[in-house]
Enzyme design. Structure first.
Site, PDB file in Angstrom:
ATOM      1  CE  LYS A  25      38.292  43.119  31.336  1.00 41.38           C
ATOM      2  NZ  LYS A  25      38.932  43.624  30.114  1.00 41.38           N
ATOM      3  CG  HIS A 135      51.453  46.961  43.298  1.00 41.27           C
ATOM      4  ND1 HIS A 135      51.863  46.320  44.445  1.00 41.27           N
ATOM      5  CD2 HIS A 135      50.425  46.223  42.806  1.00 41.27           C
ATOM      6  CE1 HIS A 135      51.106  45.245  44.635  1.00 41.27           C
ATOM      7  NE2 HIS A 135      50.223  45.169  43.661  1.00 41.27           N
ATOM      8  CG  HIS A 172      48.465  41.316  44.378  1.00 42.00           C
ATOM      9  ND1 HIS A 172      47.200  41.437  43.857  1.00 42.00           N
ATOM     10  CD2 HIS A 172      49.040  40.267  43.748  1.00 42.00           C
ATOM     11  CE1 HIS A 172      47.017  40.499  42.947  1.00 42.00           C
ATOM     12  NE2 HIS A 172      48.117  39.776  42.865  1.00 42.00           N
ATOM     13  CG  ASP A 259      43.259  41.729  44.325  1.00 39.98           C
ATOM     14  OD1 ASP A 259      43.031  42.060  45.509  1.00 39.98           O
ATOM     15  OD2 ASP A 259      44.261  42.128  43.698  1.00 39.98           O
ATOM     16  NE  ARG A 265      37.579  36.992  34.263  1.00 36.22           N
ATOM     17  CZ  ARG A 265      37.074  38.216  34.244  1.00 36.22           C
ATOM     18  NH1 ARG A 265      37.807  39.228  34.623  1.00 36.22           N
ATOM     19  NH2 ARG A 265      35.847  38.426  33.845  1.00 36.22           N
TER      20      ARG A 265
END
Length: 428
Positions: A25, A135, A172, A259, A265
């Site tokens: 978002k 990424h 990540h 994150d 989430r």
């Protein structure tokens, strides 16, 4: 001595929308900026509406065919690009949405301008919370990322800096940046991330160390579920201290994916906002030119809290625990505080023995490095732009309206805690 901090914010970047139910978002950037504004932190920084990157800028790293596709494709014509959509990995996780290329241009341009200003010594620290999309690959999109602004920014830094250190604290693995610089000793990549159980992107094993000239200049710290502040600090600070000592970078790029916070989430770590911020503060303490970028983060209200808090650390300004009233105040219910409890019931599966084993392996790999590789002297290529700081109004003389235009994105507002219920397996 206080550092000069440049802050890049495009008032339109929060308008873009990946699509209904998509975890990424961009509106989180508007929330972050609103808090930065209402806390008065803009007064401590040079605030810029950033440059928009061109196709040429993006092709410093990406293929021309891929960037040409991003510029041409749209939701109305994508049916005619079926072959290209598959070839460039654009689809469900990396959807085609209105203004896709413009979005990429805005966040990439800000990172590129931040790098240029560091090169020109206009600032000591440059902040672009819209960047950090780690990424994206040379030929394809991946994990919500289309254009790898980090790689493009680092390539700009390498015009002036012999050695650039990249640090990634997103949950990540920073696979796109690692892949880009896997064969060189000019950039050292260090990524702390969740690894195992098919967690995206599936790379980042401790034994991925680089190749050819870049052997041992790639460092991965694979972590398990539930890591908390104390365990993270037990690894992060000694590892980064050793890396800086061995590599002696002349510039650092720090990707601050949020994150890795508890209660994200799409995440499974247990870091607090203070614990995440402690990493930023530690990297800042080396007094090396620093480009600070955003990244992942899917619980919007906590992303905004985290990056606002880290902005305050970078400008060395204490801010109150109670959030200032703003147009987005209700997002932060029910507590309306900067540091809510974000801990979860996820058990910390990172034993002290496991962490010590990782640290030992990393330190052994660092011993294989040549200390501070040298670079042949040559002419410096032309920079992106030439800046004159006299063009900037003094922070105290600027009103908030000169630094912020509120984006209006009616389709982007927070949809509640279940608007993306972990159905996607690809994230930043």
């Amino acid at each position: 001595m206080a550092k000069t901090v440049a802050y890049f914010y495009d008032p339109d970047v929060g308008n873009f929308h990946y699509g209904a139910g998509h975890p990424m978002k961009p509106h989180r950037l508007a929330l972050t900026h609103s808090l930065v504004l209402h806390y008065g932190l803009y007064k401590k920084m040079i605030v810029f509406k950033p440059y928009q990157a061109s196709q040429h800028d993006m092709c410093r790293f990406h293929s021309e065919d891929y960037i040409d596709f991003l510029q041409r494709v749209s939701p109305t014509n994508m049916q005619g690009f079926t072959k290209s959509l598959n070839a460039f990995n654009v689809g469900d996780d990396c959807p085609v949405f209105p203004g896709l290329f413009e979005f990429c241009s805005r966040y990439t341009g800000a990172s590129l301008q931040g790098a240029t200003q560091l090169n020109n010594k206009i600032c000591d620290i440059a902040i672009n919370w819209a960047g950090g999309l780690h990424h994206a690959k040379k030929f394809e999109a991946s994990g919500f990322c289309y254009v790898n602004d980090i790689v493009i920014g680092i390539l700009e830094l390498l015009k002036y800096h012999p050695r650039v250190l990249y640090i990634d604290i997103d949950i990540h693995h920073g696979d796109g940046v690692q892949e880009a610089f896997y064969l060189t000793d000019r950039v050292m990549t260090v990524s702390f991330h969740k690894y195992g159980n098919y967690f995206f992107p599936g790379t980042g094993d401790m034994y991925e160390v680089g190749a050819e000239s870049g052997r041992y200049y790639c460092l991965n710290v694979p972590l398990r579920d539930g890591i908390d502040d104390q365990s993270y600090k037990h690894l992060f600070q000694p590892v980064i201290n050793q890396v800086v000592d061995f590599y002696q970078p002349t510039c650092i790029v720090l990707q601050c994916g949020a994150d890795s916070l508890g209660c994200d989430r799409l995440g499974c770590f247990n870091l607090s906002i203070r614990g995440h911020g402690e990493c930023v503060e530690y990297v800042k303490s080396f007094n090396i030119p620093l480009l600070v970028l955003g990244g992942g983060g899917y619980t919007v209200r906590n992303v905004a809290r985290c990056w606002t808090y880290e902005t305050s650390l970078l400008v060395e300004e204490a801010i109150s625990e109670e959030l200032p009233y703003s147009e987005y105040f209700e997002y932060f219910a029910p507590d309306f505080t900067l540091h809510p409890d974000v801990s979860t019931r996820i058990e910390n599966q990172n034993s002290r023995q496991y962490l010590d084993q990782i640290r030992q392996t990393i330190f052994e790999n660092l011993k294989m490095l040549n200390h501070a590789p040298s670079v042949q002297i040559r002419d410096v290529p032309a920079g992106l732009l030439t800046y004159d700081r006299t063009d900037e109004a003094d922070a105290e003389e600027r009103g908030p309206e000169e630094n912020y235009s509120r984006p209006e994105a009616p389709n982007e507002f927070y949809d509640g805690d279940h608007d993306n219920d972990k159905e996607s397996d690809v994230e930043i």
